[in-house]
Design a protein around this motif. Structure first.
Motif, mmCIF file in Angstrom:
data_model
loop_
_atom_site.group_PDB
_atom_site.id
_atom_site.type_symbol
_atom_site.label_atom_id
_atom_site.label_comp_id
_atom_site.label_asym_id
_atom_site.label_seq_id
_atom_site.Cartn_x
_atom_site.Cartn_y
_atom_site.Cartn_z
ATOM 1 N N PRO A 84 0.849 -1.192 0.000
ATOM 2 C CA PRO A 84 0.000 0.000 0.000
ATOM 3 C C PRO A 84 0.883 1.238 0.000
ATOM 4 O O PRO A 84 1.961 1.234 0.596
ATOM 5 N N GLY A 86 0.664 5.607 0.539
ATOM 6 C CA GLY A 86 -0.116 6.804 0.850
ATOM 7 C C GLY A 86 0.445 7.957 0.038
ATOM 8 O O GLY A 86 0.391 7.947 -1.193
ATOM 9 N N GLY A 88 3.670 8.810 0.189
ATOM 10 C CA GLY A 88 5.110 8.611 -0.015
ATOM 11 C C GLY A 88 5.968 9.492 0.880
ATOM 12 O O GLY A 88 7.089 9.837 0.516
ATOM 13 N N HIS A 89 5.483 9.815 2.063
ATOM 14 C CA HIS A 89 6.248 10.692 2.956
ATOM 15 C C HIS A 89 7.042 9.925 4.014
ATOM 16 O O HIS A 89 7.489 10.511 4.992
ATOM 17 N N SER A 90 7.198 8.614 3.825
ATOM 18 C CA SER A 90 8.071 7.872 4.742
ATOM 19 C C SER A 90 9.480 7.857 4.172
ATOM 20 O O SER A 90 9.668 7.789 2.957
ATOM 21 N N ASP A 147 3.046 17.652 12.112
ATOM 22 C CA ASP A 147 3.363 19.039 11.744
ATOM 23 C C ASP A 147 3.256 19.323 10.252
ATOM 24 O O ASP A 147 3.523 20.429 9.808
ATOM 25 N N GLN A 151 0.218 13.883 4.294
ATOM 26 C CA GLN A 151 0.042 12.424 4.349
ATOM 27 C C GLN A 151 -1.403 12.018 4.057
ATOM 28 O O GLN A 151 -2.343 12.771 4.293
ATOM 29 N N ALA A 152 -1.536 10.753 3.599
ATOM 30 C CA ALA A 152 -2.864 10.128 3.548
ATOM 31 C C ALA A 152 -3.156 9.600 4.952
ATOM 32 O O ALA A 152 -2.240 9.168 5.664
ATOM 33 N N GLY A 155 -1.794 6.140 5.459
ATOM 34 C CA GLY A 155 -0.333 6.095 5.597
ATOM 35 C C GLY A 155 0.111 6.612 6.957
ATOM 36 O O GLY A 155 1.021 6.060 7.585
ATOM 37 N N THR A 159 1.907 4.178 10.525
ATOM 38 C CA THR A 159 3.214 4.348 11.184
ATOM 39 C C THR A 159 3.088 5.049 12.538
ATOM 40 O O THR A 159 4.077 5.500 13.097
ATOM 41 N N HIS A 162 2.323 11.198 14.638
ATOM 42 C CA HIS A 162 1.892 11.943 15.832
ATOM 43 C C HIS A 162 2.200 13.431 15.699
ATOM 44 O O HIS A 162 2.987 13.845 14.840
ATOM 45 N N VAL A 212 -5.984 -0.968 4.722
ATOM 46 C CA VAL A 212 -7.077 -0.383 5.509
ATOM 47 C C VAL A 212 -7.860 0.518 4.559
ATOM 48 O O VAL A 212 -7.274 1.400 3.911
ATOM 49 N N ARG A 374 9.431 16.740 21.017
ATOM 50 C CA ARG A 374 7.971 16.759 21.250
ATOM 51 C C ARG A 374 7.561 15.724 22.295
ATOM 52 O O ARG A 374 8.330 14.815 22.611
ATOM 53 N N HIS A 423 10.792 5.731 14.924
ATOM 54 C CA HIS A 423 9.568 6.009 14.144
ATOM 55 C C HIS A 423 9.613 5.086 12.933
ATOM 56 O O HIS A 423 10.624 5.009 12.230
HETATM 57 C C1 LIG Z 1 8.165 16.564 5.658
HETATM 58 C C2 LIG Z 1 7.722 15.459 6.558
HETATM 59 C C3 LIG Z 1 7.152 15.779 7.788
HETATM 60 C C4 LIG Z 1 6.728 14.753 8.648
HETATM 61 N N1 LIG Z 1 6.183 15.106 9.854
HETATM 62 C C5 LIG Z 1 5.804 14.125 10.721
HETATM 63 C C6 LIG Z 1 5.245 14.451 11.998
HETATM 64 O O1 LIG Z 1 5.046 15.618 12.347
HETATM 65 N N2 LIG Z 1 4.939 13.424 12.836
HETATM 66 C C7 LIG Z 1 5.157 12.118 12.498
HETATM 67 O O2 LIG Z 1 4.878 11.239 13.315
HETATM 68 N N3 LIG Z 1 5.635 11.780 11.280
HETATM 69 C C8 LIG Z 1 5.956 12.756 10.394
HETATM 70 N N4 LIG Z 1 6.444 12.399 9.151
HETATM 71 C C9 LIG Z 1 6.472 10.974 8.784
HETATM 72 C C10 LIG Z 1 5.151 10.576 8.092
HETATM 73 O O3 LIG Z 1 4.032 11.091 8.773
HETATM 74 C C11 LIG Z 1 5.000 9.064 8.051
HETATM 75 O O4 LIG Z 1 6.101 8.466 7.451
HETATM 76 C C12 LIG Z 1 3.701 8.633 7.349
HETATM 77 O O5 LIG Z 1 3.576 7.248 7.422
HETATM 78 C C13 LIG Z 1 3.655 9.076 5.904
HETATM 79 O O6 LIG Z 1 2.336 8.937 5.422
HETATM 80 P P1 LIG Z 1 2.077 8.708 3.855
HETATM 81 O O7 LIG Z 1 0.636 8.910 3.598
HETATM 82 O O8 LIG Z 1 3.041 9.486 3.072
HETATM 83 O O9 LIG Z 1 2.376 7.154 3.764
HETATM 84 P P2 LIG Z 1 3.498 6.352 2.943
HETATM 85 O O10 LIG Z 1 4.826 6.873 3.348
HETATM 86 O O11 LIG Z 1 3.155 6.321 1.512
HETATM 87 O O12 LIG Z 1 3.297 4.903 3.600
HETATM 88 C C14 LIG Z 1 3.566 4.706 4.962
HETATM 89 C C15 LIG Z 1 3.089 3.325 5.389
HETATM 90 O O13 LIG Z 1 1.673 3.282 5.344
HETATM 91 C C16 LIG Z 1 1.247 2.145 4.620
HETATM 92 N N5 LIG Z 1 -0.072 2.462 4.077
HETATM 93 C C17 LIG Z 1 -0.415 3.502 3.306
HETATM 94 N N6 LIG Z 1 -1.742 3.495 3.076
HETATM 95 C C18 LIG Z 1 -2.241 2.412 3.720
HETATM 96 C C19 LIG Z 1 -3.528 1.839 3.848
HETATM 97 N N7 LIG Z 1 -4.606 2.388 3.284
HETATM 98 N N8 LIG Z 1 -3.669 0.701 4.564
HETATM 99 C C20 LIG Z 1 -2.602 0.120 5.151
HETATM 100 N N9 LIG Z 1 -1.357 0.635 5.070
HETATM 101 C C21 LIG Z 1 -1.183 1.753 4.358
HETATM 102 C C22 LIG Z 1 2.354 1.923 3.614
HETATM 103 O O14 LIG Z 1 2.367 0.604 3.119
HETATM 104 C C23 LIG Z 1 3.570 2.208 4.476
HETATM 105 O O15 LIG Z 1 3.887 1.083 5.233
HETATM 106 C C24 LIG Z 1 6.872 13.389 8.267
HETATM 107 C C25 LIG Z 1 7.430 13.075 7.021
HETATM 108 C C26 LIG Z 1 7.840 14.100 6.174
HETATM 109 C C27 LIG Z 1 8.442 13.755 4.839
#
Ligand SMILES: Cc1cc2nc3c(=O)[nH]c(=O)nc-3n(C[C@H](O)[C@H](O)[C@H](O)COP(=O)(O)OP(=O)(O)OC[C@H]3O[C@@H](n4cnc5c(N)ncnc54)[C@H](O)[C@@H]3O)c2cc1C
Length: 474
Positions: A84, A86, A88-90, A147, A151-152, A155, A159, A162, A212, A374, A423
């Protein structure tokens, strides 16, 4: 330009951009191409890459189903490893697969809202920046947010993403129920009452159990917030940290390496007159880096000179942002960076941060990116970094065009000394053996994973290492 004006602009820009994790449109640092990033060749499948441009893949199939029936069909018939995705912010390799990527982008929006319980059922593909206004339209808001809002929801929850505030858990802890489509194509509804074991595993699953599709969020009535940002002496803040963290609804700070300065962000309910926006000239985080490069290496005096540049920012007035909660809690982040974050037990936060800063100073690590500090409330989610433990999260960053590994390796040794939990979406080098020691419900999660995906169709190389599964999906 008068020196004061330049200082004020730098200050305002850093503050407005949340420490200069910054808007830098004219000079976005993508850095040297990573060996993990496949090149695009016309005629071939479009490669995927993450926001930080340190992870990539070339999936043979990408699916974006419009409903749960189509999602179930896709999972049943998908080729290769299914992941899956979201927004791509991991930073970690959670998403890459040369098999199938599944995005829930077309399953987005609020499905229903319960005005008495202040709950809302939401599609997992909803981006956080869409969710804020959509919930406001039904009179609700999430109690806390990370912050950024790119993100989706699916996603972010996967993880345990928070924000900050000792009375607020991660997004995973705000779930009352969810629907999971398994790799076999079954739809499982779960909550604390219905399939509770799957619920506790799926609330922070790393996308390893299936996809999910929707979730029920416990919200609150929509509300306004005011954020005040000021520069202070770090040791003054740490000396009264317990009082500060209890005093405000949300509290965090950014410590500037090689200096004794901190940028403190305190957020409370209500509206206030915001500080007028100052037009930003140039790119403040790169201005700070340039300043460090010019003066940081000066024998004996380097650190002092740099510290005086940063401390100079402290002379200006606090910056106030005010408005609906979802706008105030989230910020713009455009300049590329790489990040590692560990959650240490809440009370160990100050000692861990001091050791981080001492190590940077002692090892003369040339890093200027401020370190984010934090608090997050404990929860009962099996793989949440806050499982059964109030947490203090400490995040380190490096520019995407600089080598981060020696710095992150050095800091990771400190984090591990304080029993830190990484994280899931941010860089770390832990594997199943070391992770198992950090999570009391680790084995329970592995059992649920095995029962839902015995063939390991959801496991890419990174997840096989995280969960200690040696066989590959056929
Ligand atoms: C600029 C920046 C700022 C950030 N700030 C914070 C912050 O303030 N706090 C914090 O805790 N993190 C922060 N992060 C980290 C980020 O929130 C997490 O890595 C988050 O998982 C990214 O969400 P995404 O939608 O991009 O998911 P993705 O990175 O695309 O995927 C993350 C995970 O979710 C899974 N996934 C996605 N959609 C689904 C679904 N529908 N069902 C099941 N699994 C799914 C994917 O397989 C993967 O394992 C930040 C990242 C960046 C780049």
């Amino acid at each position: 330009m008068r020196a004061t004006t330049r200082r004020e602009l730098l200050h305002a820009a850093l503050v407005a951009a949340g420490t200069g994790l910054l808007p830098a449109c004219h000079r976005t640092s993508l850095g040297p191409p990573s060996e993990r990033l496949p090149a695009y060749h016309p005629g071939e499948a479009l490669p995927w890459r993450n926001w930080a441009a340190n992870q990539g893949c070339r999936p043979v199939m990408r699916g974006a189903p419009e409903n749960e029936a189509a999602l179930a069909d896709l999972l049943r018939t998908a080729q290769g490893v299914i992941r899956p995705v979201g927004a791509g912010h991991s930073f970690t390799a959670l998403v890459p697969s040369d098999g199938t990527l599944v995005a829930c982008d077309l399953m987005s929006g609020v499905l229903s809202a319960d005005p008495d319980r202040l709950q809302a059922e939401v599609w997992a593909g909803t981006r956080l920046h869409q969710l804020g206004p959509a919930l406001q339209a039904v009179g609700q808001a999430m109690p806390n947010l990370p912050d950024i809002a790119y993100q989706a929801l699916g996603g972010a929850v996967a993880t345990s993403t928070h924000g900050t505030g000792p009375s607020f858990g991660s997004l995973s802890s705000m779930l009352q129920g969810l629907a999971l489509v398994t790799p076999a194509g079954d739809l499982i509804e779960c909550s604390l009452e219905q399939n509770p074991e799957i619920f506790q595993a799926a609330r922070c699953s790393l996308g390893a159990l299936g996809v999910v599709s929707r979730m029920t969020l416990q919200n609150q009535r929509s509300f306004d917030l005011t954020e005040t940002t000021s520069f202070e002496i770090l040791e003054d803040v740490l000396d009264e940290i317990e009082k500060r963290r209890e005093q405000h609804r949300h509290f965090e700070f950014y410590a500037f390496p090689h200096t004794g300065a901190a940028m403190v962000v305190a957020t409370d309910e209500g509206r206030r007159e915001p500080t007028p926006e100052v037009p930003v000239e140039g790119d403040p985080i790169h201005a700070l880096r340039d300043a460090y490069r010019k003066v940081g290496g000066v024998p004996l005096l380097g650190s002092r000179l740099y510290e005086s540049i940063v401390s100079d920012l402290g002379g200006t007035e606090p910056i106030v942002r005010s408005g609906p909660s979802f706008q105030v809690l989230t910020h713009v982040r455009i300049a590329r960076f790489r990040e590692m974050e560990y959650t240490v037990p809440s009370d160990a936060g100050p000692a861990c941060l001091r050791e981080i800063l001492d190590t940077i100073r002692r090892e003369r690590i040339p890093v200027i990116f401020p370190i984010e500090y934090r608090y997050v409330q404990r929860d009962d989610v099996w793989l949440s970094m806050f499982h059964d433990r109030d947490g203090c999260t400490i995040s380190i960053h490096q520019f995407a065009d600089e080598e981060y590994r020696p710095y992150f390796d050095s800091m990771e040794r400190v984090f591990r000394k304080y029993e830190g939990r990484p994280h899931w979406g941010k860089l770390h080098t832990q594997d199943s053996q070391s992770l198992a020691r950090l999570y009391p419900r680790w084995k329970d999660f592995l059992e649920v994973r095995e029962s839902l995906d015995p063939a390991g169709r959801m496991l890419n190389e990174h997840l096989r290492s995280v969960f200690g599964v040696t066989r590959s999906a056929s």
